[in-house]
Scaffold this motif. Structure first.
Motif, PDB file in Angstrom:
ATOM      1  N   PHE A 188      66.553  41.979  42.056  1.00 28.94           N
ATOM      2  CA  PHE A 188      67.725  42.425  42.168  1.00 28.94           C
ATOM      3  C   PHE A 188      68.756  42.210  40.920  1.00 28.94           C
ATOM      4  CE2 PHE A 188      67.849  42.804  47.204  1.00 28.94           C
ATOM      5  CZ  PHE A 188      66.386  44.073  46.853  1.00 28.94           C
ATOM      6  N   ILE A 189      69.055  41.261  40.889  1.00 25.35           N
ATOM      7  CA  ILE A 189      69.889  40.347  39.703  1.00 25.35           C
ATOM      8  C   ILE A 189      68.868  41.180  38.005  1.00 25.35           C
ATOM      9  CG2 ILE A 189      70.186  38.352  38.465  1.00 25.35           C
ATOM     10  CD1 ILE A 189      70.456  37.152  40.743  1.00 25.35           C
ATOM     11  N   ALA A 190      67.689  40.711  38.102  1.00 22.37           N
ATOM     12  CA  ALA A 190      67.169  41.120  36.786  1.00 22.37           C
ATOM     13  C   ALA A 190      66.877  42.444  36.788  1.00 22.37           C
ATOM     14  CB  ALA A 190      65.329  41.197  37.444  1.00 22.37           C
ATOM     15  N   ALA A 191      67.016  43.259  37.900  1.00 26.60           N
ATOM     16  CA  ALA A 191      67.609  45.294  37.430  1.00 26.60           C
ATOM     17  C   ALA A 191      68.569  45.455  37.992  1.00 26.60           C
ATOM     18  CB  ALA A 191      66.993  46.182  38.760  1.00 26.60           C
ATOM     19  N   ARG A 192      69.630  44.238  37.777  1.00 23.45           N
ATOM     20  CA  ARG A 192      71.099  44.696  37.489  1.00 23.45           C
ATOM     21  C   ARG A 192      70.722  45.889  38.709  1.00 23.45           C
ATOM     22  NH1 ARG A 192      71.980  45.737  30.558  1.00 23.45           N
ATOM     23  NH2 ARG A 192      70.860  43.501  30.212  1.00 23.45           N
ATOM     24  N   ALA A 193      71.387  45.923  39.699  1.00 20.26           N
ATOM     25  CA  ALA A 193      71.749  46.639  41.142  1.00 20.26           C
ATOM     26  C   ALA A 193      72.339  46.444  41.562  1.00 20.26           C
ATOM     27  CB  ALA A 193      70.163  46.585  41.816  1.00 20.26           C
ATOM     28  N   VAL A 194      73.037  44.619  40.717  1.00 20.17           N
ATOM     29  CA  VAL A 194      74.246  44.172  42.475  1.00 20.17           C
ATOM     30  C   VAL A 194      75.651  44.790  41.448  1.00 20.17           C
ATOM     31  CG1 VAL A 194      75.096  41.672  42.403  1.00 20.17           C
ATOM     32  CG2 VAL A 194      73.273  42.231  42.702  1.00 20.17           C
ATOM     33  N   TYR A 195      76.728  44.872  42.583  1.00 18.68           N
ATOM     34  CA  TYR A 195      77.791  44.898  42.311  1.00 18.68           C
ATOM     35  C   TYR A 195      78.713  43.515  42.078  1.00 18.68           C
ATOM     36  CZ  TYR A 195      77.744  50.436  42.168  1.00 18.68           C
ATOM     37  OH  TYR A 195      77.939  51.699  41.756  1.00 18.68           O
ATOM     38  N   TRP A 196      78.852  42.466  41.223  1.00 24.29           N
ATOM     39  CA  TRP A 196      79.068  41.636  41.518  1.00 24.29           C
ATOM     40  C   TRP A 196      80.617  41.435  41.653  1.00 24.29           C
ATOM     41  CZ3 TRP A 196      75.899  37.955  41.910  1.00 24.29           C
ATOM     42  CH2 TRP A 196      74.571  37.553  40.979  1.00 24.29           C
ATOM     43  N   PRO A 197      81.403  42.167  41.081  1.00 33.41           N
ATOM     44  CA  PRO A 197      82.929  41.831  42.100  1.00 33.41           C
ATOM     45  C   PRO A 197      82.702  41.469  43.767  1.00 33.41           C
ATOM     46  CG  PRO A 197      83.026  43.922  40.388  1.00 33.41           C
ATOM     47  CD  PRO A 197      81.699  43.399  40.667  1.00 33.41           C
ATOM     48  N   GLN A 198      81.510  42.488  44.345  1.00 28.27           N
ATOM     49  CA  GLN A 198      82.423  42.453  45.528  1.00 28.27           C
ATOM     50  C   GLN A 198      80.880  41.380  46.019  1.00 28.27           C
ATOM     51  OE1 GLN A 198      81.417  45.164  43.581  1.00 28.27           O
ATOM     52  NE2 GLN A 198      83.402  47.321  44.284  1.00 28.27           N
ATOM     53  N   ALA A 199      80.085  40.990  45.067  1.00 26.51           N
ATOM     54  CA  ALA A 199      79.087  39.799  46.085  1.00 26.51           C
ATOM     55  C   ALA A 199      79.916  38.356  46.006  1.00 26.51           C
ATOM     56  CB  ALA A 199      77.496  40.074  44.762  1.00 26.51           C
ATOM     57  N   LEU A 200      80.532  38.548  44.872  1.00 28.91           N
ATOM     58  CA  LEU A 200      81.493  37.303  44.381  1.00 28.91           C
ATOM     59  C   LEU A 200      81.921  37.207  45.581  1.00 28.91           C
ATOM     60  CD1 LEU A 200      81.362  36.953  40.895  1.00 28.91           C
ATOM     61  CD2 LEU A 200      79.997  36.488  41.712  1.00 28.91           C
ATOM     62  N   LEU A 201      83.043  38.218  46.284  1.00 29.93           N
ATOM     63  CA  LEU A 201      83.861  38.475  47.252  1.00 29.93           C
ATOM     64  C   LEU A 201      83.278  37.441  48.373  1.00 29.93           C
ATOM     65  CD1 LEU A 201      86.680  40.695  46.931  1.00 29.93           C
ATOM     66  CD2 LEU A 201      86.910  38.055  45.991  1.00 29.93           C
ATOM     67  N   MET A 202      81.937  37.776  48.674  1.00 30.88           N
ATOM     68  CA  MET A 202      81.497  37.942  49.818  1.00 30.88           C
ATOM     69  C   MET A 202      80.429  36.757  50.035  1.00 30.88           C
ATOM     70  SD  MET A 202      79.984  41.587  50.088  1.00 30.88           S
ATOM     71  CE  MET A 202      79.123  41.125  51.618  1.00 30.88           C
ATOM     72  N   LEU A 203      80.642  35.579  48.484  1.00 28.57           N
ATOM     73  CA  LEU A 203      79.495  34.672  48.492  1.00 28.57           C
ATOM     74  C   LEU A 203      79.800  33.416  49.488  1.00 28.57           C
ATOM     75  CD1 LEU A 203      78.023  34.478  45.158  1.00 28.57           C
ATOM     76  CD2 LEU A 203      76.950  35.093  47.342  1.00 28.57           C
ATOM     77  N   THR A 204      81.267  33.197  49.164  1.00 24.49           N
ATOM     78  CA  THR A 204      81.558  31.543  49.947  1.00 24.49           C
ATOM     79  C   THR A 204      81.574  32.182  51.054  1.00 24.49           C
ATOM     80  OG1 THR A 204      83.424  31.641  47.376  1.00 24.49           O
ATOM     81  CG2 THR A 204      83.556  30.415  49.880  1.00 24.49           C
ATOM     82  N   GLY A 205      82.178  33.289  52.084  1.00 24.86           N
ATOM     83  CA  GLY A 205      82.664  33.410  53.691  1.00 24.86           C
ATOM     84  C   GLY A 205      81.302  33.583  53.492  1.00 24.86           C
ATOM     85  N   ALA A 206      80.303  34.358  52.843  1.00 23.62           N
ATOM     86  CA  ALA A 206      78.833  33.953  54.089  1.00 23.62           C
ATOM     87  C   ALA A 206      77.936  32.404  54.356  1.00 23.62           C
ATOM     88  CB  ALA A 206      77.580  35.177  53.095  1.00 23.62           C
ATOM     89  N   ALA A 207      78.211  31.433  53.116  1.00 19.53           N
ATOM     90  CA  ALA A 207      77.943  30.641  53.446  1.00 19.53           C
ATOM     91  C   ALA A 207      78.168  29.498  54.330  1.00 19.53           C
ATOM     92  CB  ALA A 207      78.410  29.699  51.710  1.00 19.53           C
ATOM     93  N   ILE A 208      79.861  29.901  54.533  1.00 21.28           N
ATOM     94  CA  ILE A 208      81.198  29.070  55.563  1.00 21.28           C
ATOM     95  C   ILE A 208      80.338  28.737  56.583  1.00 21.28           C
ATOM     96  CG2 ILE A 208      82.529  28.805  56.351  1.00 21.28           C
ATOM     97  CD1 ILE A 208      84.132  28.970  53.817  1.00 21.28           C
ATOM     98  N   GLY A 209      80.019  30.708  56.702  1.00 23.46           N
ATOM     99  CA  GLY A 209      79.901  31.346  58.445  1.00 23.46           C
ATOM    100  C   GLY A 209      78.693  31.057  58.516  1.00 23.46           C
ATOM    101  N   GLY A 210      77.721  30.746  57.694  1.00 21.95           N
ATOM    102  CA  GLY A 210      76.494  30.740  57.999  1.00 21.95           C
ATOM    103  C   GLY A 210      75.892  29.205  58.025  1.00 21.95           C
ATOM    104  N   TYR A 211      76.542  27.922  57.478  1.00 24.70           N
ATOM    105  CA  TYR A 211      76.456  26.589  57.939  1.00 24.70           C
ATOM    106  C   TYR A 211      77.581  27.157  60.172  1.00 24.70           C
ATOM    107  CZ  TYR A 211      76.251  21.581  57.321  1.00 24.70           C
ATOM    108  OH  TYR A 211      76.142  20.345  57.704  1.00 24.70           O
ATOM    109  N   ALA A 212      78.779  27.472  59.389  1.00 27.05           N
ATOM    110  CA  ALA A 212      79.363  26.652  60.650  1.00 27.05           C
ATOM    111  C   ALA A 212      78.222  27.922  61.632  1.00 27.05           C
ATOM    112  CB  ALA A 212      80.684  27.422  60.921  1.00 27.05           C
ATOM    113  N   GLY A 213      77.810  28.446  61.433  1.00 28.93           N
ATOM    114  CA  GLY A 213      77.531  29.205  62.775  1.00 28.93           C
ATOM    115  C   GLY A 213      75.946  27.768  63.464  1.00 28.93           C
TER     116      GLY A 213
END
Length: 247
Positions: A188-213
């Motif tokens: 997906f990154i190579a194809a430039r199919a990612v909306y990075w502003p939204q993705a970057l906002l979600m990255l930290t929260g997803a990592a915290i939620g994944g480890y805590a869960g």
């Protein structure tokens, strides 16, 4: 929402049912929304896999090696298909996939007794791993293409293979999802199919939620975790049947 998604992914693999619709509500087209969702939630699955490290021993990982390898390959195929096709076809398949996986997981103990009548070793045998590799290849393609709910099917596959330890099953599920999504993220990154502003906002929260869960779920009663997975599976199945056929 990303934190909740990471939390659900660590417990039962249902995080995409929250984060993916959120991206759609933000006006992002479905294909890049799916690609962005995969990239954003991937750190959460990596964190979850790390939290399950004590439930995964070297012997178990060696037996699972065929599934790990085929997951890498299938994830790449699925991601490539997503970029060339519309996901509308999968909208009709998702509720059936979820329902089948939930029923299989619910009957996991009965299935285990049936397939293990002539099997005395502890843990999954090489024969069972070989027999389920083809199914895992199909799941890996789906994982790279869309992926929502695939964790339930993987849990069902692991149950059929003879695993009964809910924590080991969750650890293997998160490991396989991490492997499949790792390749999809690269595509997906190579194809430039990612909306990075939204993705970057979600990255930290997803990592915290994944480890805590993942940390918290290992301290729960295994029976309660199993019942929760089953209840969540039937709930998700009902919602997506309504969305696909009744709305």
């Amino acid at each position: 929402m990303a934190t909740v998604g990471g939390l659900l992914n660590s417990i039962a693999g249902g995080g995409s049912f929250i984060t993916f619709p959120t991206l759609l509500f933000m006006g992002i087209p479905s294909v890049p929304a799916n690609a962005t969702n995969t990239v954003a939630l991937w750190p959460g699955t990596v964190a979850s896999t790390g939290a399950y490290r004590h439930a995964l021993n070297a012997g178990l990982l060696r037996r699972m090696l065929p599934l790990i390898v085929i997951t890498f390959l299938g994830g790449a195929v699925g991601a490539a298909l997503l970029l060339k096709t519309r996901p509308a076809t999968f909208d009709k398949l998702i509720p059936w996939l979820l329902l089948t996986a939930t029923v299989m997981f619910s009957l996991g103990r009965q299935i285990n007794r049936w397939v293990a009548r002539h099997h005395s070793e502890s843990g999954p045998s090489l024969r069972r791993v070989a027999g389920m590799t083809l199914l895992q290849a199909l799941l890996a393609v789906y994982l790279g293409y869309f992926g929502a709910g695939v964790g339930f099917v993987i849990m069902a596959v692991l149950a059929v293979m003879g695993l009964e330890d809910i924590h080991a099953m969750n650890g293997l599920r998160t490991l396989l999802v991490t492997c499949g999504n790792a390749v999809a993220v690269g595509v997906f990154i190579a194809a430039r199919a990612v909306y990075w502003p939204q993705a970057l906002l979600m990255l930290t929260g997803a990592a915290i939620g994944g480890y805590a869960g993942a940390w918290y779920v290992q301290r729960l009663d295994p029976k309660k975790v199993r019942y929760f997975v089953i209840a969540l599976g039937f709930s998700m199945s009902s919602y997506f049947f309504w969305k696909a056929y009744l709305r």
